[in-house]
Scaffold this motif. Sequence first.
Motif, PDB file in Angstrom:
ATOM      1  N   SER A 155     -28.223 -54.120 -20.612  1.00  0.00           N
ATOM      2  CA  SER A 155     -29.294 -54.356 -19.633  1.00  0.00           C
ATOM      3  C   SER A 155     -30.634 -54.376 -20.337  1.00  0.00           C
ATOM      4  CB  SER A 155     -29.320 -53.247 -18.574  1.00  0.00           C
ATOM      5  OG  SER A 155     -28.128 -53.217 -17.851  1.00  0.00           O
ATOM      6  N   GLY A 156     -30.758 -53.547 -21.370  1.00  0.00           N
ATOM      7  CA  GLY A 156     -32.019 -53.485 -22.100  1.00  0.00           C
ATOM      8  C   GLY A 156     -31.931 -52.468 -23.210  1.00  0.00           C
ATOM      9  N   LEU A 174     -26.910 -58.762 -20.475  1.00  0.00           N
ATOM     10  CA  LEU A 174     -26.414 -58.766 -19.092  1.00  0.00           C
ATOM     11  C   LEU A 174     -27.124 -59.883 -18.329  1.00  0.00           C
ATOM     12  CD1 LEU A 174     -24.645 -57.044 -17.064  1.00  0.00           C
ATOM     13  CD2 LEU A 174     -26.820 -56.095 -16.285  1.00  0.00           C
ATOM     14  N   PRO A 175     -26.354 -60.773 -17.668  1.00  0.00           N
ATOM     15  CA  PRO A 175     -27.007 -61.834 -16.892  1.00  0.00           C
ATOM     16  C   PRO A 175     -27.846 -61.242 -15.755  1.00  0.00           C
ATOM     17  CG  PRO A 175     -24.660 -62.291 -17.189  1.00  0.00           C
ATOM     18  CD  PRO A 175     -24.890 -60.875 -17.631  1.00  0.00           C
ATOM     19  N   ARG A 176     -28.967 -61.881 -15.472  1.00  0.00           N
ATOM     20  CA  ARG A 176     -29.859 -61.432 -14.388  1.00  0.00           C
ATOM     21  C   ARG A 176     -30.383 -62.653 -13.657  1.00  0.00           C
ATOM     22  NH1 ARG A 176     -35.738 -59.312 -14.057  1.00  0.00           N
ATOM     23  NH2 ARG A 176     -35.621 -57.485 -12.714  1.00  0.00           N
ATOM     24  N   ARG A 177     -30.293 -62.638 -12.325  1.00  0.00           N
ATOM     25  CA  ARG A 177     -30.721 -63.777 -11.523  1.00  0.00           C
ATOM     26  C   ARG A 177     -32.236 -63.910 -11.584  1.00  0.00           C
ATOM     27  NH1 ARG A 177     -28.414 -66.617  -7.127  1.00  0.00           N
ATOM     28  NH2 ARG A 177     -26.492 -65.418  -7.449  1.00  0.00           N
ATOM     29  N   PRO A 178     -32.751 -65.134 -11.801  1.00  0.00           N
ATOM     30  CA  PRO A 178     -34.212 -65.310 -11.854  1.00  0.00           C
ATOM     31  C   PRO A 178     -34.802 -65.347 -10.441  1.00  0.00           C
ATOM     32  CG  PRO A 178     -33.131 -67.407 -12.173  1.00  0.00           C
ATOM     33  CD  PRO A 178     -32.022 -66.386 -12.051  1.00  0.00           C
ATOM     34  N   PRO A 179     -36.122 -65.154 -10.316  1.00  0.00           N
ATOM     35  CA  PRO A 179     -36.742 -65.241  -8.987  1.00  0.00           C
ATOM     36  C   PRO A 179     -36.660 -66.652  -8.443  1.00  0.00           C
ATOM     37  CG  PRO A 179     -38.416 -64.998 -10.698  1.00  0.00           C
ATOM     38  CD  PRO A 179     -37.091 -64.841 -11.371  1.00  0.00           C
ATOM     39  N   PRO A 180     -36.721 -66.798  -7.116  1.00  0.00           N
ATOM     40  CA  PRO A 180     -36.699 -68.151  -6.538  1.00  0.00           C
ATOM     41  C   PRO A 180     -37.993 -68.884  -6.887  1.00  0.00           C
ATOM     42  CG  PRO A 180     -37.102 -66.486  -4.840  1.00  0.00           C
ATOM     43  CD  PRO A 180     -36.798 -65.749  -6.103  1.00  0.00           C
TER      44      PRO A 180
END
Lengths: 172, 172, 172
Positions: free
Chosen positions: B140-141, B153-159
């Motif tokens: 994660s970091g 770790l994959p992380r969804r970007p903001p819209p």
Amino acid sequence: MSMPITQERLLDERQIERVLIAYCRGLDTMELDALALLFTEDCLVSYGPDAALNSHGRDGLRRDLGRLWRWRRTAHHLSNVEIDFTAADRASVSSAVMAWHERADGGSDLVTATVFGRYEDEFVRTGEGWLIAKRTMYMSGSNSAFKVNLHPLPRRPPPPGWTAPVVERRGP
Amino acid sequence: MSMPITQERLLDERQIERVLIAYCRGLDTMELDALALLFTEDCLVSYGPDAALNSHGRDGLRRDLGRLWRWRRTAHHLSNVEIDFTAADRASVSSAVMAWHERADGGSDLVTATVFGRYEDEFVRTGEGWLIAKRTMYMSGSNSAFKVNLHPLPRRPPPPGWTAPVVERRGP
Amino acid sequence: MSMPITQERLLDERQIERVLIAYCRGLDTMELDALALLFTEDCLVSYGPDAALNSHGRDGLRRDLGRLWRWRRTAHHLSNVEIDFTAADRASVSSAVMAWHERADGGSDLVTATVFGRYEDEFVRTGEGWLIAKRTMYMSGSNSAFKVNLHPLPRRPPPPGWTAPVVERRGP
């Protein structure tokens, strides 16, 4: 020699884990009267080799843990709980704690002390439930601001001739 | 597709959690012979894309994890365990680890490396109990002192069009 | 008033713990649609006294937690879970979280913010399983880079006349 685990034992484990967590809560809120009741009346608690870090009995422990007031705030996060029943009413319990402390003159990251510790406990089942009869704290490590002389966790050294591989990323 | 959880499964979960914790203990004490026995003989373990971070089999893993000796001390704190049984004798298991490492030339906070990681494991039940057949570590970091190239770790970007609200305290 | 724990209750506890963990995972991956489904439709979630830190309902919470995108990466490690059933289908649940955040302009340890927090939750059993109806977050502490005005965790002060003992190692 530990005993096989059964479904009934899972209830015992849950009660033991609750004691471990209540201890952490008691330190962070400094509710030391309630915290002392998690230990047997004749408990032995050792955080390090110095006399000031060894407490005897509930009254002694409650008094000695007042030393946590020299910090302004603390956070004790418990994990890695391993419970082994050694008799019907006894268990050897190991757990890990990440303990964060902020000095009373805080406000800078330089005055926070973090300990990566391990509790090795002997639990007994009593009329008041599962209690800690004996606790020894070990330290895997700490940041440089933590100066208390805790018991060090033993670590096996590398075999003769071992050399470090390169696994770090090279950089720009 | 995961299976419904039953009271009997709670005993399986407890055994799986003990394996996860024993791994952390084995790293902190560097008891690598015992640690390797938590994995299947033909295990696959991947910490990152580089060849040096991929281990095959118990012997390979025991040898490769010797790299932890380049640190003077470590602390691995396990949490966030999620177990999903995918068959009678198989489970997909996710867990989080806070891994603290102190360089052998330590003594300053600048030479401690902290990783916030996640283990994604495939467990199988064997004659030796539940063992890890496949482990992939994600990150994660980490703080800036950690330079190993772990899987991110994959992380969804903001819209599209999202703008940050102000939630920090203003003030002197 | 909490109810006695039974073996059947251990399955409820496991389901509740999974909800707590899924929340942490949802924040770290920013899968906010899935995260919102861990709460009741009419949930109340309070992280601090300011209006911006109080969310109402699934839609409000999903929208408000978008604020986590102002960080580049986060890691939420859950521990210290204490579950007390207050009725057949209700439970008061306390847990601790170590929440690490890295600023979008990161790359230096100076721009990571760490919170040592505590969730105090009211869970209800619904047709969709155990869900969080009410969450209040408290903060045991944080490093200096964290500036959000969270609810402080109450801590008992020392008794009148208490003086700090010397337990730190002296030395060069």
